[in-house]
Write an enzyme that holds these catalytic residues in place. Structure first.
Site, PDB file in Angstrom:
ATOM      1  CB  ILE A 177      40.583  46.732  42.447  1.00 36.68           C
ATOM      2  CG1 ILE A 177      41.769  46.515  43.408  1.00 36.68           C
ATOM      3  CG2 ILE A 177      39.406  47.387  43.180  1.00 36.68           C
ATOM      4  CD1 ILE A 177      43.019  45.965  42.747  1.00 36.68           C
ATOM      5  N   GLY A 178      38.105  44.503  42.710  1.00 37.30           N
ATOM      6  CA  GLY A 178      37.318  43.693  43.637  1.00 37.30           C
ATOM      7  C   GLY A 178      37.657  42.219  43.585  1.00 37.30           C
ATOM      8  CE  LYS A 206      38.646  56.651  44.302  1.00 47.31           C
ATOM      9  NZ  LYS A 206      40.016  56.102  44.171  1.00 47.31           N
ATOM     10  NE  ARG A 229      39.684  60.418  51.228  1.00 46.78           N
ATOM     11  CZ  ARG A 229      41.000  60.423  51.368  1.00 46.78           C
ATOM     12  NH1 ARG A 229      41.582  61.412  52.036  1.00 46.78           N
ATOM     13  NH2 ARG A 229      41.750  59.460  50.858  1.00 46.78           N
ATOM     14  CB  THR A 254      32.505  40.331  39.876  1.00 48.77           C
ATOM     15  OG1 THR A 254      31.518  41.312  39.540  1.00 48.77           O
ATOM     16  CG2 THR A 254      31.873  39.260  40.751  1.00 48.77           C
ATOM     17  N   GLY A 255      34.524  43.253  40.192  1.00 49.17           N
ATOM     18  CA  GLY A 255      35.114  44.312  39.383  1.00 49.17           C
ATOM     19  C   GLY A 255      36.619  44.182  39.256  1.00 49.17           C
ATOM     20  N   GLY A 313      31.036  45.256  44.838  1.00 46.39           N
ATOM     21  CA  GLY A 313      31.947  45.380  43.698  1.00 46.39           C
ATOM     22  C   GLY A 313      32.979  44.272  43.628  1.00 46.39           C
TER      23      GLY A 313
END
Length: 339
Positions: free
Chosen positions: A20-21, A140, A144, A17-18, A15
């Site tokens: 936040i990436g 998420k 976990r 280029t996303g 990820g």
């Protein structure tokens, strides 16, 4: 002082280029303090051939980054990409978070992967008892739960940053009542009085904090780390915008009750904005505040982080969220080669 033992030597990023990436990858490439021998990203052929991504990829490759092309859903491609990799950093977006389960399964089976950063940058999904019912948290939480039951060899790190203030400094089209700021119209929408505190991290600082965690493996491995750039209020943000633009802004207020109504309306219509409204409601209700963060154990002090004035300045100058690519101004903005 950074921990020098067992620093990552070969990093693979998903990820990259996303949203936040880009910031995380750029920070890692700019961090001279990391003794990495190899930095690679795993991406699709579609991304590689996308004209809008090519300048960014070329810039990274000129800094020594390797691009691995493959299919995120092909176990063979992932296994091949893991060969020789000791540290995996996931920056996958919300729509594909569940795919991390397979990535973790393959990492656990691999002979090389030792450390895995989950794509947890953002709102705390286990902040309190109510967190487990929030719709945006479900994927998420599934990841976990899977890790706790199935991942035993690979060390996992969760870097929980709270909301990105860069995104908060915008109004949601069609749902402006959910709060935010608009530089062009000089308009702000705040929840309730606007004096309730919110903990934020800038997108540039997310990258710095990932680097700090990489440099302090003994403090980071197997941990859920709560980190932030600063705590402020919507009214303080408004005052900074008025100071930097030199004019008084128009201010509207939304009650918590109206925010919850807006949230339900958007979920009922399957609006893509529903998630963002829920998150803004969580922030307004105090779901980003801690007695103490983990910045210090990562060797990060407040002066290492960006200020409210800096991020507002970018927004005023049109260089905020969805503005100029981070790698084109990262060194200029931070004045450093990494934290």
């Amino acid at each position: 002082m950074a921990t020098t033992s067992h620093l990552p030597s070969k990093i693979l990023i998903f990820g990259a280029t996303g949203a936040i990436g880009k910031y995380i990858t750029d920070a890692i490439l700019s961090a001279e303090a990391l003794a990495t021998q190899q930095i690679s990203i795993f991406t699709s052929a579609v991304t590689v051939s996308n004209p809008g991504k090519q300048a960014l990829l070329s810039s990274w490759e000129s800094q020594g980054l390797s691009v691995i092309t493959g299919n995120l859903n092909d176990a063979g491609d992932i296994e091949k990409a893991y060969d020789g990799i000791d540290t995996v950093i996931s920056c996958l977006g919300r729509d594909v978070l569940a795919s991390q389960i397979e990535l973790l399964t393959l990492a656990e089976k691999s002979k090389d992967v030792q450390w895995f950063f989950l794509s947890e940058y953002g709102t705390d999904i286990e902040y309190d008892e109510s967190s487990k019912t929030e719709k945006p948290h479900q994927n998420k939480l599934r990841v976990r739960e899977f890790i706790r039951a199935n991942i035993h060899r690979v060390e996992c790190t969760y870097l929980v940053t709270g909301p990105y203030i860069d995104m908060f400094l915008t109004l949601l089209p069609g749902s402006e009542e959910a709060g935010g700021f608009d530089v062009e119209s000089k308009r702000a929408v705040v929840i309730e009085s606007g004096d309730d505190k919110v903990g934020f991290t800038t997108m540039l600082d997310v990258g710095k904090l990932v680097v700090a965690a990489l440099r302090h493996p003994s403090a980071s491995k197997g941990k859920i780390l709560k980190v932030q750039s600063f705590v402020t209020t919507p009214n303080a943000i408004l005052r900074e915008f008025e100071k930097q633009t030199g004019v008084k802004w128009k201010v509207d207020h939304t009650t918590n009750q109206r925010l919850r109504e807006l949230e339900l309306e958007n979920w009922d219509t399957d609006s893509p904005t529903a998630t963002r409204i829920t998150l803004r409601r969580i922030w307004a209700e105090g779901g980003t505040l801690y007695e103490k963060t983990d910045n210090e154990i990562l060797g990060v002090v407040s002066s290492d982080m960006e200020s409210l004035a800096a991020v507002v300045k970018r927004a005023v100058e049109g260089r905020g969220y969805q503005g100029k690519q981070p790698s084109l101004y990262y060194k200029q903005e931070t004045g450093t080669q990494g934290t």
